[in-house]
Design an enzyme around this catalytic site. Structure first.
Site, PDB file in Angstrom:
ATOM      1  N   CYS A   1     -30.752  33.438   2.827  1.00  0.00           N
ATOM      2  CA  CYS A   1     -30.281  34.293   1.545  1.00  0.00           C
ATOM      3  C   CYS A   1     -31.561  35.122   0.923  1.00  0.00           C
ATOM      4  O   CYS A   1     -31.809  36.003   1.516  1.00  0.00           O
ATOM      5  CB  CYS A   1     -29.890  33.178   0.473  1.00  0.00           C
ATOM      6  SG  CYS A   1     -28.999  34.058  -0.906  1.00  0.00           S
ATOM      7  N   HIS A   2     -32.172  34.965  -0.042  1.00  0.00           N
ATOM      8  CA  HIS A   2     -33.223  35.781  -0.808  1.00  0.00           C
ATOM      9  C   HIS A   2     -34.548  35.088  -0.356  1.00  0.00           C
ATOM     10  O   HIS A   2     -35.596  35.745  -0.746  1.00  0.00           O
ATOM     11  CB  HIS A   2     -32.903  35.948  -2.392  1.00  0.00           C
ATOM     12  CG  HIS A   2     -31.935  36.654  -2.836  1.00  0.00           C
ATOM     13  ND1 HIS A   2     -30.753  36.200  -2.909  1.00  0.00           N
ATOM     14  CD2 HIS A   2     -31.806  37.854  -3.547  1.00  0.00           C
ATOM     15  CE1 HIS A   2     -29.944  37.041  -3.166  1.00  0.00           C
ATOM     16  NE2 HIS A   2     -30.734  38.166  -3.759  1.00  0.00           N
TER      17      HIS A   2
END
Length: 181
Positions: A114-115
């Site tokens: 994800c991030h």
């Protein structure tokens, strides 16, 4: 998911308040089911850190090792969960970036979802690497010299990256495969 025996393997998960709940809890569970020991490492001296669960605060998890006591040499791999808050905070922690760099220098697997790959940029680990992430990081990763693609999981050298919670089974399986090899 392929059944692999990771007995004796020790995995570090680096996170702080605001990690995406499923992106820490699910890989941790799957790695433990495969036989690995998993430690949650966090800065700040807190005994527990709290998840972000989609749109609000979620569950808490115990911190096993304080960041200032963590040593990449004691682990076989590093997992970097996402969520927006978690990696944004970790990017500002010199000790967190130093730990990620130490894993990078060791050649051990680093799995970021994800991030989570934001922190790989700050650790200087993405230049020339094929990666994926949450779509909003594409430009940041490309500006840091990475080659971004929209795939469930990308494995380039020691880096294993994925996009989102739906990718967790493939993401974790890729890490298990790398550790079992």
């Amino acid at each position: 998911m392929a059944a692999k025996n990771l007995n004796g393997r020790k995995i570090a998960i680096l996170a702080t308040n605001g990690f995406e709940q499923s992106e820490l809890f699910d890989p941790k569970r799957l790695l433990e089911e495969a036989g690995a020991t998993v430690d949650v490492i966090s800065p700040g001296g807190e005994k527990q850190i709290k998840a972000w669960n989609k749109t609000d605060w979620g569950k808490s998890i115990d911190v096993d090792v304080q960041l200032d006591q963590a040593d990449a040499g004691g682990y076989d791999a590093l997992v970097l969960p996402g969520g927006v808050i978690n990696p944004d905070k970790l990017r500002l922690e010199k000790g967190a970036i130093a730990l990620i760099k130490a894993f990078g220098d060791s050649g051990k697997p680093i799995a970021a979802i994800c991030h989570g790959p934001w922190t790989l940029i700050d650790a200087g680990l993405v230049k020339g690497k094929q990666v994926t992430s949450w779509p909003s990081l594409q430009t940041d990763l490309e500006n840091a010299g990475a080659k971004w693609s929209d795939k469930q999981v990308v494995h380039d050298g020691q880096l294993i990256t994925s996009r989102k919670p739906d990718d967790i089974p493939a993401f974790t399986n890729e890490l298990i495969e790398a550790l079992a090899a």
